[in-house]
Scaffold this motif. Structure first.
Motif, short mmCIF file in Angstrom:
data_model
loop_
_atom_site.label_atom_id
_atom_site.label_comp_id
_atom_site.label_asym_id
_atom_site.label_seq_id
_atom_site.Cartn_x
_atom_site.Cartn_y
_atom_site.Cartn_z
N PRO A 1 0.84 -1.20 0.00
CA PRO A 1 0.00 0.00 0.00
C PRO A 1 0.88 1.25 0.00
N ILE A 2 0.39 2.33 -0.57
CA ILE A 2 1.20 3.55 -0.67
C ILE A 2 0.37 4.79 -0.36
N ASP A 3 1.06 5.82 0.15
CA ASP A 3 0.50 7.16 0.20
C ASP A 3 0.88 7.89 -1.08
N VAL A 4 0.07 8.90 -1.43
CA VAL A 4 0.34 9.69 -2.62
C VAL A 4 0.13 11.17 -2.30
N VAL A 5 1.04 12.00 -2.79
CA VAL A 5 0.91 13.46 -2.68
C VAL A 5 0.88 14.03 -4.09
N LEU A 6 -0.08 14.92 -4.35
CA LEU A 6 -0.25 15.48 -5.69
C LEU A 6 -0.23 17.00 -5.59
N ASP A 7 0.81 17.63 -6.19
CA ASP A 7 0.93 19.09 -6.23
C ASP A 7 0.70 19.55 -7.66
N VAL A 8 -0.22 20.48 -7.86
CA VAL A 8 -0.60 20.93 -9.21
C VAL A 8 0.09 22.24 -9.52
N TYR A 9 0.61 22.35 -10.78
CA TYR A 9 1.32 23.54 -11.25
C TYR A 9 0.64 24.21 -12.43
N GLY A 10 -0.32 23.54 -13.08
CA GLY A 10 -1.00 24.15 -14.22
C GLY A 10 -1.78 23.12 -15.00
N TYR A 11 -2.41 23.57 -16.10
CA TYR A 11 -3.21 22.65 -16.91
C TYR A 11 -3.22 23.11 -18.36
N PHE A 12 -3.56 22.16 -19.23
CA PHE A 12 -3.73 22.44 -20.66
C PHE A 12 -5.23 22.56 -20.92
N THR A 13 -5.63 23.70 -21.49
CA THR A 13 -7.05 23.99 -21.63
C THR A 13 -7.64 23.35 -22.89
N ASN A 14 -8.93 23.03 -22.79
CA ASN A 14 -9.69 22.59 -23.97
C ASN A 14 -10.30 23.77 -24.70
N ALA A 15 -10.22 24.95 -24.10
CA ALA A 15 -10.84 26.12 -24.69
C ALA A 15 -10.12 26.53 -25.96
N PRO A 16 -10.83 27.14 -26.92
CA PRO A 16 -10.20 27.55 -28.18
C PRO A 16 -9.37 28.81 -28.05
N SER A 17 -9.22 29.35 -26.85
CA SER A 17 -8.33 30.48 -26.63
C SER A 17 -7.89 30.46 -25.18
N GLY A 18 -6.86 31.18 -24.88
CA GLY A 18 -6.32 31.20 -23.53
C GLY A 18 -5.19 30.21 -23.39
N GLY A 19 -4.35 30.43 -22.40
CA GLY A 19 -3.18 29.58 -22.23
C GLY A 19 -2.07 29.98 -23.18
N GLY A 20 -0.93 29.36 -23.02
CA GLY A 20 0.24 29.70 -23.82
C GLY A 20 0.71 28.55 -24.67
N VAL A 21 1.31 28.87 -25.81
CA VAL A 21 1.85 27.85 -26.70
C VAL A 21 3.28 27.53 -26.30
N PHE A 22 3.75 26.37 -26.70
CA PHE A 22 5.03 25.84 -26.26
C PHE A 22 6.09 25.98 -27.33
N SER A 23 7.30 26.32 -26.91
CA SER A 23 8.48 26.29 -27.77
C SER A 23 9.53 25.44 -27.08
N ALA A 24 10.02 24.44 -27.78
CA ALA A 24 11.04 23.55 -27.21
C ALA A 24 12.42 24.15 -27.41
N VAL A 25 13.22 24.11 -26.37
CA VAL A 25 14.62 24.52 -26.46
C VAL A 25 15.40 23.81 -25.36
N GLN A 26 16.59 23.33 -25.68
CA GLN A 26 17.39 22.60 -24.71
C GLN A 26 18.65 23.39 -24.38
N ASP A 27 18.87 23.58 -23.08
CA ASP A 27 20.05 24.32 -22.67
C ASP A 27 20.25 24.11 -21.17
N ARG A 28 21.47 24.21 -20.72
CA ARG A 28 21.76 24.15 -19.29
C ARG A 28 21.85 25.57 -18.76
N LEU A 29 20.98 25.90 -17.79
CA LEU A 29 20.94 27.22 -17.21
C LEU A 29 21.80 27.35 -15.97
N LEU A 30 22.03 26.25 -15.27
CA LEU A 30 22.77 26.33 -14.01
C LEU A 30 23.48 25.01 -13.74
#
Length: 859
Positions: A265-294
């Protein structure tokens, strides 16, 4: 427990370092694959035919696999599991096939001691494949796909990302959002998502899932309620394990969590940071880029119970304002177990949410989608009793909102509809007549009458300060050897009740000022100073830097006209000046490790769209609020006028190549850029009241008629580069003596003029800015900004057009801006090739070509 905020070089150097080979993909919306599908399993030769060997690179097909379309995909969301590893410490990298490996940018860390899992968002190569590299030992890899991003996003399609304030939706240990009970072996738990914490009309949710201290290993599934489980999202160990995951939302607005263990048996913790909308507007589009920042292994480990700020904006083309960053966080070298917290810099640290639950002496990785805060940065807190080393790898970013180019509302003509391919269609096409595009009209300024300068002075809170004395002096006398020089006086004026002021220069000028103006092609560079004191005796000061076009009548110069036409008043705030002992100029090492240098070195090609913070700091761990001194906030002070005098000493000089323009040529065209005769640019001047918090305070117009010319000609095709000229800058100590308060010191960084270093280049190429050219750039601009150049013809900007570069140079660790006027001796030019079966398209960056485009791009 006290929280110690510890800022390492991440915020002022390493965070902005961009490595060669960073890969990018065009933006798009998200569509879930439900249930998630396995596309690689080296144990059974699925996707990749054999176990991954040490330092080996393999590729696997993504498009057309596991519910991913055959085309129109820019990036995919993956769950990655490693098993049967033989190395005591290894990692995987993934990147689009056909691109250079973007080392370093890991997606998962693992060892022979236990299986590991993580999520990643990776761009797809043009052939529909992704490459994977294993650093050491052998390992089996399982890759599942749970969704994909389209090649193009828009405001009429669903799938935009909406970040939310981090919150803990579920903690089965204490009954948060679910019964206070573990999930039984093979059991499930439904979690309500829709309607919780502002989440609405969602298609998928992004959350960090933690399985705390299960005591045995196993798998956790997370999927749409009412749907199929698909593949596991977390392969948990016997110790606390966490992982970010994209989870589709099903019937009733719920997701299902399933314990894959048959015994534990297990415990579970769920922390939410955002969602992808089904709406035809709103939210932001994604751009992929790979880089080491730190990578703190090259600087300083993060102490226990301390945080680091990592600047994301300004790296890899990411603008100052964006919705969220996709970051892979890797902890290594830790002394104790613990976890990380991630939140927007400048906001209160969350008290519950966590990522990357790690154990002592074991490297772990966790994906997080984090909202930016102050200066486009995220803060990361080490919640452990020992130091850790932290690696932060960027995988992409979301825009603030879904946006696509729309027709200019003043343009009634419909935009053209094009199905032509990039780079240019090969079929014969009729060429439209060349547009009737001419130079902009000459600036509508008077070539007669005395020059006037103006501005506004406020306190730190932005309230206008009335009845303050503005002292104007000429800064053109400063040289690289100036020592305790008082600037020639020009005059005084007084601010109105709203803080505004103006001053009309004498006409004719005194002979000493006229000599300085003649040497600078009819322009005087003035310092406008205001001083006052708070009730506790603290000096508050501000220096504005304005240029006056004094040449008139038959002596009128283009530079004088340009200055008059572009003399927008600056708003300057007074800040406390408390240093009573002069500081030294920064060292070369401090400059090299500054945020400013990192932004300047970044391949981000932006010009007037790249921004720096209002206040910049050279030294790590310095608050960027210039109004706070020793815990006292002077922002709302309305100071009493003070009587002060200033003198200037040049502590250090350095020549920095400064961006002053660019030219573009796509397809079979060629580009030229000329910067001639007057070398006219308005270059920013930085001021600091204490040597630690810098702001750009207007500009100095470097328009001396030097008789020099530089630039490049006939470059192309497929060529677009910036151009940099050597400017000599001085680090000035400003000694301020006041009738009340004695002597204090402020500091300036200002240009001293064009100067070729001994044995150095007369100028140099800057960043590649070709990312603005091509079909997508043309298609996503207002139709009113477009024009066509006839085959064999050319087009040039030669008058009244300015373009600003906010990070034109990094000088003494501070980002300096530059704005350059196009005139008859300074042009951007494109020469169209001779191919007549196609059009040569150009468009203005900021306005129509006939108006004030700033610069223009090419397709």
């Amino acid at each position: 427990m006290a929280v110690v905020f510890f800022t390492v070089l991440a915020a002022f150097g390493l965070a902005g370092i961009t490595h060669a080979g960073a890969t990018t993909a065009t933006s798009g919306d998200f569509f879930a694959v439900s249930p998630s599908a396995k596309i690689v399993d080296t144990r059974s030769a699925v996707g990749v035919s054999a176990t991954l060997g040490a330092t080996s690179t393999n590729s696997f097909q993504v498009l057309g696999q596991g519910g991913i379309p055959n085309s129109g995909v820019s990036a995919v969301s993956l769950d990655i599991t490693t098993t049967n590893a033989t190395s005591s410490g290894s990692y995987l990298e993934m990147w689009p096939d056909g691109n250079t490996r973007p080392y370093p940018a890991s997606v998962i860390n693992f060892s022979s001691s236990a299986d590991a899992s993580n999520s990643a968002i990776v761009a797809v190569g043009s052939d529909g494949k992704i490459d994977v590299y294993n650093s050491s030992g052998t390992v089996n890899v399982i890759v599942s796909v749970n969704g994909y991003f389209t090649s193009d996003g828009g405001d009429t399609s669903p799938g935009g990302f909406v970040p939310v304030t981090q919150s803990r939706l579920v903690d089965t240990r204490d009954g948060t959002g679910a019964p206070e009970a573990q999930i039984a072996p093979g059991g499930t738990l439904n979690v309500q998502i829709d309607g919780v914490d502002g989440i609405t009309d969602e298609g998928s949710v992004y959350a960090n899932i933690t399985v705390p201290s299960p005591g045995a290993s196993g798998s956790l599934y997370a999927y749409a309620a009412g749907g199929s489980a698909g593949q596991p999202v977390v392969d948990y160990k016997s110790v606390t394990t966490s992982q970010g995951a994209v989870i589709p939302v099903g019937s009733g607005g719920q997701i299902t969590l399933k314990n894959g263990s048959s015994t534990q048996p297990i415990d579970v913790v769920l922390d939410v940071y955002g969602y992808f909308t089904n709406a035809p507007s709103g939210g932001g589009v994604f751009s992929a880029v790979q880089d080491r920042l730190l990578d703190t292994r090259t600087s300083t480990a993060i102490p226990a119970n301390s945080s680091v700020s990592v600047t994301v904006a300004g790296n890899d083309g990411i603008p100052t304002s964006f919705g969220a960053a996709v970051l892979n966080l890797t902890t290594t070298g830790q002394q104790n177990s613990g976890y990380l917290r991630v939140w927007p810099t400048g906001q209160t640290m969350p008290s519950t949410t966590s990522v990357d639950n790690f154990q002592a002496n074991t490297s772990t990785a966790d994906l997080v989608i984090a909202q930016p805060g102050t200066q486009g940065a995220v803060s990361i807190y080490n919640a452990s009793a020992g130091t850790i080393q932290l690696l932060v790898d960027l995988q992409g970013w979301f825009s603030s909102t879904q946006t696509t180019a729309t027709p200019d509302p003043t343009d009634t003509a419909p935009d053209p509809t094009s199905t032509e391919s990039d780079p240019k269609p090969t079929a014969n096409a009729s060429v439209s007549p060349a547009p009737a595009v001419s130079d902009s009209p000459a600036p509508s300024v008077s070539a007669s009458g005395a020059a006037t300068v103006a501005g506004i002075f406020t306190n730190g809170a932005g309230t206008g300060l009335g009845n303050m004395t503005v002292t104007l002096s000429d800064a053109d006398v400063l040289t690289d050897t100036s020592s305790d020089v008082q600037l020639p006086a020009v005059g005084n004026t007084t601010t109105a009740s709203d803080g505004s002021w103006s001053y009309t220069l004498p006409d004719p000028l005194p002979s000493n000022l006229q000599t300085l103006a003649d040497a600078n092609n009819g322009v005087l560079n003035l310092s406008a100073t205001v001083d006052g004191y708070a009730s506790d005796g603290t000096l508050l000061t501000a220096i504005d830097h304005v240029s006056a076009g004094v040449a008139e009548g038959t002596a009128t110069t283009q530079a004088s006209q340009d200055v008059r036409a572009n003399s927008t008043p600056h708003t300057m705030a007074l800040h406390p000046e408390t240093d009573t002992t002069a500081l030294d100029a920064p060292s070369d090492t401090e400059e090299a490790n500054s945020t400013s240098q990192a932004m300047y070195d970044s391949p981000d090609p932006t010009g007037d769209t790249s921004t720096t913070s209002t206040y910049q700091s050279l030294t790590p761990n310095v608050s960027l609020n210039p109004d706070v001194v020793n815990g006292v906030n002077y922002a709302n002070v309305v100071p009493e006028p003070n009587s002060c005098t200033n003198s200037f000493t040049t502590l250090k000089t350095e020549i920095r190549y400064t961006t002053v323009g660019e030219a573009h040529a796509y397809w079979d065209a060629k580009a030229s850029f000329d910067y001639s005769s007057t070398m006219s640019s308005s270059i920013g001047v930085a001021f600091s009241a204490n040597g630690g918090k810098w702001s750009i305070t207007g500009g100095s117009s470097e328009t001396g008629n030097l008789g020099h010319a530089t630039g490049y000609s006939g470059k192309g095709p497929y060529f677009a580069r910036q151009w940099r000229v050597p400017i000599n800058y001085g680090y000035e100590k400003v000694r301020t003596y006041c009738a009340r308060g004695g002597t204090t010191y402020g500091y300036e960084i200002r240009p001293l003029g064009y100067k070729i270093p001994s044995g150095g280049y007369v100028a140099e190429f800057g960043k590649d800015v070709s990312g603005y050219d091509g079909y997508s750039g043309w298609a996503n601009t207002y139709s009113s900004r477009r024009g066509k150049v006839p085959a064999g013809g050319y087009f040039s900007l030669i008058r009244g057009h300015s373009f600003s570069y906010t990070v034109a140079a990094s000088v003494f660790g501070v980002s300096i801006s530059a704005t350059t006027m196009y005139n008859t001796n300074h042009t951007q030019k494109i020469e169209a090739g001779s191919k007549t079966y196609d059009e040569h398209d150009i468009w203005g960056a900021k306005a129509p070509l006939y108006d004030n485009p700033g610069t223009f791009y090419s397709y």
